[in-house]
Design a protein around this motif. Structure first.
Motif: not given
Length: 172
Positions: A22, A24, A29-30, A33, A109, A113
């Motif tokens: 993924l 991140p 994002e983390k 994820a 996500l 991104q």
């Protein structure tokens, strides 16, 4: 997420592999994820529970005769499904709900991104934009047309003829 002892290594392995895929970067994002990892693990757990319920119940519901092993397995499977129909239905609904959440998190996500990458591209383009060094002086003397003086004297400013509101005589 609550894990049993035998699930720790599988969860850690899944987490490592999925976060690697993924990729991140930012904290949002983390977080998303990690939710994706957790949901995948929970869906995998539901699948294992369904399989275990079916296999366990099939073993206890298979008839003792061995005329045809295939028929015996089919009968055991039918009895197991019939016996635990409500449990399978609940697990199915739970899996469907988790799968829907998983898709939403995956889309979010991807959106985050894409925004991050677009912002990085704009920032990089702004930083690396080539300046036309011919237009900038950078210590060079200014071109002659900027520094040249007017060769002819300027004409005197034109006199404006504005009527005197007080009707005073004009000086010649």
């Amino acid at each position: 997420m609550v894990l049993q002892k035998h699930e720790f290594s599988a969860y850690e392995d899944l987490t490592q592999r999925m976060l690697s895929d993924l990729k991140p970067v930012s904290e949002p994002e983390k977080q998303i994820a990690q939710k994706i990892v957790d949901l995948n693990f929970r869906i995998n757990r539901i699948t294992a529970i369904e399989n275990n319920m079916l296999n366990f119940d099939m073993a206890t519901n298979e008839p003792d005769f061995e005329e045809d092993e295939g028929i015996a397995r089919m009968m055991g499977q039918a009895r197991a499904w019939k016996k635990d129909a409500q449990s399978f239905e609940i697990l199915g609904r739970y899996e469907a709900r988790l799968s829907k959440q998983l898709l939403q998190y995956q889309k979010e996500l991807e959106r985050l991104q894409a925004v991050r990458k677009a912002e990085a591209a704009v920032s990089q383009t702004t930083e690396t934009a080539q300046l036309n060094h011919e237009l900038a002086s950078f210590g060079k003397p200014a071109p002659a047309y900027v520094m040249s003086a007017v060769s002819k004297p300027l004409p005197p400013p034109a006199r404006l003829l504005v009527p005197d509101p007080l009707n005073l005589p004009q000086a010649a």
